[in-house]
Design a protein around this motif. Structure first.
Motif, PDB file in Angstrom:
ATOM      1  N   LEU A 178       0.831  -1.201   0.000  1.00 24.15           N
ATOM      2  CA  LEU A 178       0.000   0.000   0.000  1.00 24.15           C
ATOM      3  C   LEU A 178       0.870   1.257   0.000  1.00 24.15           C
ATOM      4  N   ARG A 179       1.901   1.273   0.820  1.00 20.23           N
ATOM      5  CA  ARG A 179       2.814   2.422   0.840  1.00 20.23           C
ATOM      6  C   ARG A 179       3.436   2.648  -0.531  1.00 20.23           C
ATOM      7  N   ALA A 180       3.758   1.562  -1.216  1.00 21.96           N
ATOM      8  CA  ALA A 180       4.381   1.682  -2.527  1.00 21.96           C
ATOM      9  C   ALA A 180       3.471   2.365  -3.531  1.00 21.96           C
ATOM     10  N   ARG A 181       2.162   2.342  -3.306  1.00 25.82           N
ATOM     11  CA  ARG A 181       1.209   2.970  -4.208  1.00 25.82           C
ATOM     12  C   ARG A 181       0.940   4.424  -3.835  1.00 25.82           C
ATOM     13  N   CYS A 182       1.530   4.887  -2.732  1.00 29.83           N
ATOM     14  CA  CYS A 182       1.275   6.249  -2.246  1.00 29.83           C
ATOM     15  C   CYS A 182       2.500   7.131  -2.455  1.00 29.83           C
ATOM     16  N   ASP A 183       2.258   8.424  -2.519  1.00 33.67           N
ATOM     17  CA  ASP A 183       3.346   9.387  -2.706  1.00 33.67           C
ATOM     18  C   ASP A 183       3.947   9.839  -1.385  1.00 33.67           C
ATOM     19  N   ALA A 184       3.162   9.751  -0.319  1.00 31.03           N
ATOM     20  CA  ALA A 184       3.649  10.170   0.990  1.00 31.03           C
ATOM     21  C   ALA A 184       2.956   9.352   2.069  1.00 31.03           C
ATOM     22  N   VAL A 185       3.669   9.128   3.176  1.00 22.99           N
ATOM     23  CA  VAL A 185       3.133   8.444   4.356  1.00 22.99           C
ATOM     24  C   VAL A 185       3.252   9.420   5.519  1.00 22.99           C
ATOM     25  N   ILE A 186       2.137   9.673   6.213  1.00 24.76           N
ATOM     26  CA  ILE A 186       2.083  10.747   7.212  1.00 24.76           C
ATOM     27  C   ILE A 186       1.872  10.186   8.618  1.00 24.76           C
ATOM     28  N   VAL A 187       2.661  10.682   9.558  1.00 27.67           N
ATOM     29  CA  VAL A 187       2.474  10.385  10.982  1.00 27.67           C
ATOM     30  C   VAL A 187       2.591  11.683  11.772  1.00 27.67           C
ATOM     31  N   GLY A 188       2.248  11.621  13.044  1.00 32.16           N
ATOM     32  CA  GLY A 188       2.444  12.742  13.944  1.00 32.16           C
ATOM     33  C   GLY A 188       3.681  12.533  14.801  1.00 32.16           C
ATOM     34  N   GLY A 189       4.039  13.554  15.561  1.00 28.03           N
ATOM     35  CA  GLY A 189       5.207  13.456  16.423  1.00 28.03           C
ATOM     36  C   GLY A 189       5.063  12.365  17.467  1.00 28.03           C
ATOM     37  N   GLY A 190       3.857  12.136  17.957  1.00 21.76           N
ATOM     38  CA  GLY A 190       3.644  11.103  18.968  1.00 21.76           C
ATOM     39  C   GLY A 190       3.986   9.721  18.462  1.00 21.76           C
ATOM     40  N   THR A 191       3.678   9.443  17.214  1.00 22.43           N
ATOM     41  CA  THR A 191       4.010   8.142  16.631  1.00 22.43           C
ATOM     42  C   THR A 191       5.512   7.976  16.493  1.00 22.43           C
ATOM     43  N   VAL A 192       6.217   9.050  16.148  1.00 27.48           N
ATOM     44  CA  VAL A 192       7.675   8.981  16.045  1.00 27.48           C
ATOM     45  C   VAL A 192       8.277   8.672  17.410  1.00 27.48           C
ATOM     46  N   ARG A 193       7.782   9.350  18.453  1.00 29.91           N
ATOM     47  CA  ARG A 193       8.314   9.131  19.802  1.00 29.91           C
ATOM     48  C   ARG A 193       7.985   7.736  20.335  1.00 29.91           C
ATOM     49  N   ALA A 194       6.782   7.262  20.074  1.00 29.85           N
ATOM     50  CA  ALA A 194       6.345   5.992  20.664  1.00 29.85           C
ATOM     51  C   ALA A 194       6.834   4.775  19.896  1.00 29.85           C
ATOM     52  N   ASP A 195       6.841   4.848  18.570  1.00 31.90           N
ATOM     53  CA  ASP A 195       7.079   3.650  17.767  1.00 31.90           C
ATOM     54  C   ASP A 195       8.379   3.655  16.975  1.00 31.90           C
ATOM     55  N   ASP A 196       9.003   4.812  16.784  1.00 28.69           N
ATOM     56  CA  ASP A 196      10.189   4.919  15.935  1.00 28.69           C
ATOM     57  C   ASP A 196       9.976   4.180  14.618  1.00 28.69           C
ATOM     58  N   PRO A 197       8.963   4.549  13.835  1.00 30.87           N
ATOM     59  CA  PRO A 197       8.637   3.792  12.621  1.00 30.87           C
ATOM     60  C   PRO A 197       9.643   4.031  11.499  1.00 30.87           C
ATOM     61  N   LEU A 198       9.670   3.080  10.561  1.00 28.27           N
ATOM     62  CA  LEU A 198      10.517   3.206   9.381  1.00 28.27           C
ATOM     63  C   LEU A 198       9.724   3.789   8.209  1.00 28.27           C
ATOM     64  N   LEU A 199       8.482   3.361   8.036  1.00 26.34           N
ATOM     65  CA  LEU A 199       7.534   3.913   7.048  1.00 26.34           C
ATOM     66  C   LEU A 199       7.990   3.783   5.602  1.00 26.34           C
ATOM     67  N   THR A 200       8.671   2.700   5.278  1.00 22.65           N
ATOM     68  CA  THR A 200       9.054   2.464   3.884  1.00 22.65           C
ATOM     69  C   THR A 200       8.217   1.323   3.305  1.00 22.65           C
ATOM     70  N   SER A 201       8.353   1.142   2.010  1.00 24.90           N
ATOM     71  CA  SER A 201       7.655   0.044   1.335  1.00 24.90           C
ATOM     72  C   SER A 201       8.467  -1.240   1.379  1.00 24.90           C
ATOM     73  N   ARG A 202       9.605  -1.207   2.047  1.00 23.41           N
ATOM     74  CA  ARG A 202      10.524  -2.355   2.134  1.00 23.41           C
ATOM     75  C   ARG A 202      10.929  -2.820   0.735  1.00 23.41           C
ATOM     76  N   GLY A 203      11.220  -1.839  -0.114  1.00 20.21           N
ATOM     77  CA  GLY A 203      11.721  -2.155  -1.446  1.00 20.21           C
ATOM     78  C   GLY A 203      10.667  -2.539  -2.457  1.00 20.21           C
ATOM     79  N   GLN A 204       9.391  -2.304  -2.149  1.00 22.68           N
ATOM     80  CA  GLN A 204       8.330  -2.651  -3.084  1.00 22.68           C
ATOM     81  C   GLN A 204       8.304  -1.711  -4.294  1.00 22.68           C
ATOM     82  N   ARG A 205       8.954  -0.580  -4.200  1.00 21.15           N
ATOM     83  CA  ARG A 205       9.039   0.336  -5.333  1.00 21.15           C
ATOM     84  C   ARG A 205      10.404   0.994  -5.342  1.00 21.15           C
ATOM     85  N   GLN A 206      10.830   1.411  -6.519  1.00 24.13           N
ATOM     86  CA  GLN A 206      12.097   2.121  -6.647  1.00 24.13           C
ATOM     87  C   GLN A 206      11.847   3.589  -6.358  1.00 24.13           C
TER      88      GLN A 206
END
Length: 351
Positions: A178-206
């Motif tokens: 799904l991320r690979a089909r999107c132009d941007a992935v959006i989170v808030g500061g709280g998600t960055v602090r709590a989860d430390d996400p990577l938010l990539t498609s894991r190589g599903q798109r170049q």
């Protein structure tokens, strides 16, 4: 036209700010002699690729294309001129291009050159394929998808805040696609602090989608996976009230920063539309998700429900307060699909 639509879909997530377009050429005897699709912004358009493959066999033949050929100079020359030069006798189009730079003028050029034009073949399917592009042109905002994963009792985390992993590996792989089909992935500061996400498609798109953090106070950690911009680009957006200390931290980290007129979802989406984003994915916490819904920044919901019971405070839910006083006041949802992803269920809903 069905084949042309299949070709167009091959580039999903890679053509923004342009639409998805597929084309094919039949020679004068009706034989397929060329195919093409628009692979990415700045690369040749679908018509040009199909005509190049067809070569001289395009003369007197038919061009089938999912969108009206463009008639303006952008990163590439006008497709209408290439179509006329190829000598085709007929052009079959799924839909007119609502871009004001085109808006019927491309088809008018073809007709003026003596080419027969047939319109509105599979128009509904073509519009559905390019719904994010059409939505951005009509509203000035990208198409928004709000995604969450929750337990059967509606929790997104344990009482201690642990949230990995509620869903199974199949659902997580689906999120990467799904991320690979999107132009941007959006989170808030709280998600960055709590989860430390990577938010990539894991190589599903170049070329990974843009990772966006919307933060009012810029109270963000010094160490986060999002700050590794060699892996994927990251943008931190904030309002004019953001403190100087937070701004300086981002500059030291080398992360792009964008000041909005207001630190709100609608202002962010207008800025992302200006950057050419057609579709964005909200993977944020409850309060930001509720704000995005309330400001009309969400057109589609993707809810993964795992067969688990987590219990704990009701606050550990996907959405904050929507300000509803009656059950019937809630957003009206239309089911698009219900899909099994391993042990989990995925609800795809449209607002």
């Amino acid at each position: 036209m069905d084949r042309a639509l299949e070709l167009a879909a091959l580039a999903e997530g890679r053509t923004s700010p342009n639409p998805l377009v597929g084309a094919l050429v039949l020679d004068a005897g009706g034989q397929l002699v060329g195919e093409g699709f628009h692979a990415a912004a700045g690369q040749p358009h679908a018509e040009v690729g199909a005509l190049a493959q067809a070569g001289e066999r395009a003369k007197g033949g038919t061009l089938v294309v999912t969108l009206e050929p463009c008639c303006h100079h952008g990163r590439t020359p006008p497709c209408s001129e290439a179509v006329i030069a190829a000598g085709v006798a007929r052009v079959v189009v799924a839909m007119a291009d609502p871009d004001p730079r085109v808006a019927g003028r491309g088809l008018a050029q073809l007709r003026a050159a003596g080419i027969e034009v047939i319109e509105a073949v599979r128009e509904a399917q073509a519009r559905s394929l390019n719904r994010p592009f059409l939505h951005r042109l009509a509203t000035g905002r990208p198409w928004g998808i709000l995604k969450w994963a929750m337990s059967l009792d509606g929790r997104t985390a344990l009482p201690n805040g642990v949230s990995q992993w509620i869903s199974g590996p199949e659902a997580r792989s689906w999120v990467h696609r799904l991320r690979a089909r999107c132009d941007a992935v959006i989170v808030g500061g709280g998600t960055v602090r709590a989860d430390d996400p990577l938010l990539t498609s894991r190589g599903q798109r170049q070329g990974e989608p843009l990772r966006v953090v919307l933060s009012r106070g810029l109270d963000l950690p010094d160490q986060a996976q999002l700050w590794n911009t060699a892996l994927a680009p990251t943008l931190v957006a904030h309002g004019p009230e953001a403190p100087a200390q937070g701004r300086s931290r981002l500059e030291r980290l080398g992360v792009e920063r964008l000041e909005l007129a207001a630190c709100e979802p609608d202002a962010l989406l207008e800025a992302l539309a200006a950057r050419g984003c057609n579709r964005v994915l909200w993977e944020c916490g409850a309060e930001l998700a509720a704000a995005a819904l309330g400001q009309g920044c969400v057109q589609q919901l993707a809810a993964v429900v795992a067969p688990k019971l987590l219990g704990g405070p009701p606050a550990r839910t996907p959405l904050g307060d929507l300000g509803l006083e009656r059950i019937d006041d809630g957003p009206e949802l239309k089911e698009l699909a219900l899909t099994r992803l391993g042990p989990d269920l995925l609800w795809n809903l449209e607002l």
